[in-house]
Scaffold this active site. Structure first.
Site, PDB file in Angstrom:
ATOM      1  N   ASP A 131       0.850  -1.181   0.000  1.00 41.16           N
ATOM      2  CA  ASP A 131       0.000   0.000   0.000  1.00 41.16           C
ATOM      3  C   ASP A 131       0.898   1.247   0.000  1.00 41.16           C
ATOM      4  OD1 ASP A 131      -3.133   0.671   0.682  1.00 41.16           O
ATOM      5  OD2 ASP A 131      -1.826   2.066   1.750  1.00 41.16           O
ATOM      6  N   ASP A 260      -7.457  -8.708  -3.972  1.00 37.11           N
ATOM      7  CA  ASP A 260      -7.345  -7.269  -3.739  1.00 37.11           C
ATOM      8  C   ASP A 260      -7.726  -6.519  -5.006  1.00 37.11           C
ATOM      9  OD1 ASP A 260      -6.820  -4.735  -2.822  1.00 37.11           O
ATOM     10  OD2 ASP A 260      -4.678  -4.849  -3.276  1.00 37.11           O
ATOM     11  N   HIS A 290      -6.620  -7.143   0.654  1.00 31.56           N
ATOM     12  CA  HIS A 290      -5.670  -6.046   0.466  1.00 31.56           C
ATOM     13  C   HIS A 290      -4.599  -6.067   1.543  1.00 31.56           C
ATOM     14  CE1 HIS A 290      -4.143  -2.157  -0.754  1.00 31.56           C
ATOM     15  NE2 HIS A 290      -4.313  -1.697   0.477  1.00 31.56           N
TER      16      HIS A 290
END
Length: 319
Positions: A131, A260, A290
């Protein structure tokens, strides 16, 4: 620390006895860019420093939005043969939290993590990032003057966007949702991006850094800082980093999950463009959302250890 300084600090008391998080806190003080609060108060960044401090290998774990180093609590005991550093980004976890959204920019976060790496004099780094951890970490890997500190890179559900490529619809939905919030239920957001049913105590731990919405400026603004157009303030920084990443020959591994929607398919882009990704044992982490670190920590660490063993350091250390 009070809001009079323009910076909030989550009370230590909220972090006592969090589930599976027995780690000792460590802190360093980072530069104030000059306009946060009084412009002079330094920002305290929290990091974990675990494992074998005498190891030649350093594992650097960078989290994303809106999580913190709690995300890596199951990684750390499994990597105890290495030195393991897990940082909390400014605005998250046990790190200081500027109160204004305008205090947060992409490049400030890059600069703060760069300063932290240099302050700790980390070398022979194996970076694992996900991320926003990858938006920050990959720019650093592609930046002259600090890229030599990285020995290997592993990315899970991340990338380095310039705004020149198409962004997933799932990300734009998340960005729109975040832009409409004045307060974020962080634990609930984490749960929605994890496949397994999380324990109530884990949800509590993800909410712990944010006693109320005044502490959440970073979490609320982060999705808006992702470059989605070619003229974004950080687009050129990332293009410059990509120039170097396209000649990055050190080992590079992708460990993306199978569930994801935000980053699905981005691993192919990384594998294609980064020379160090050639002939590496890229893997899809199955039954993971995710936040794949929550769903499959043991599986990911197994791949990470194999990656390190398959690509040993040279017989000297660059210091």
């Amino acid at each position: 620390m009070s809001s009079n300084t323009g910076i909030l600090r989550t009370p230590d008391s909220v972090f006592i006895d969090l589930l599976d998080y027995p780690f000792k806190p460590n802190y360093i003080y980072l530069s104030n860019p000059g306009d946060i609060g009084d412009g002079e108060t330094k920002l305290r960044l929290h990091y974990l420093d675990e494992g074998d401090k005498n190891s030649r290998e350093t594992i650097l774990l960078l989290h994303g939005e809106p999580s913190w180093s709690y995300l890596y609590r199951h990684f750390i005991p499994l990597l105890k043969q290495y030195r393991v550093i897990a940082m909390d980004l400014i605005g998250f976890g046990k790190s200081d939290k500027p109160v204004k959204k305008v205090d947060y920019t992409y490049q400030r976060h890059v600069n703060w993590i760069k300063e932290a790496i240099e302050c700790l004099n980390l070398n022979n780094i194996t970076l694992f990032c996900q991320d926003w951890g990858s938006l920050i970490g990959l720019q650093l890997v592609g930046t002259n003057g600090i890229s030599n500190r990285f020995a290997r890179v592993a990315v899970g559900n991340g990338g380095l966007p310039t705004g020149d490529q198409q962004i997933s619809d799932a990300f734009f939905r998340w960005q729109q949702f975040a832009s409409e919030q004045t307060k974020m239920d962080v634990g609930s957001i984490i749960q929605r991006a994890v496949l397994r049913e999380m324990k109530p105590a884990e949800i509590v731990a993800y909410n712990a850094p944010f006693p109320d919405e005044k502490f959440q400026a970073g979490a609320l603004v982060f999705p808006q800082l992702v470059p989605t157009t070619p003229d974004d303030p950080s687009s050129q920084y990332n293009r410059d980093a990509w120039e170097n990443l396209q000649t990055f020959n050190k080992p590079f591994l992708t460990l993306f999950s199978d569930s994801d929607p935000i980053t699905a398919g981005a691993e192919k882009f990384l594998q294609m463009l980064i020379p160090g990704a050639k002939n590496q044992a890229h893997a899809t982490i199955t039954q993971a959302g995710h936040f794949l670190q929550e769903d499959q920590p043991q599986n990911i660490v197994q791949h990470l250890v194999k990656f390190i063993n398959d690509n040993p350091l040279p017989n000297y250390s660059k210091l």
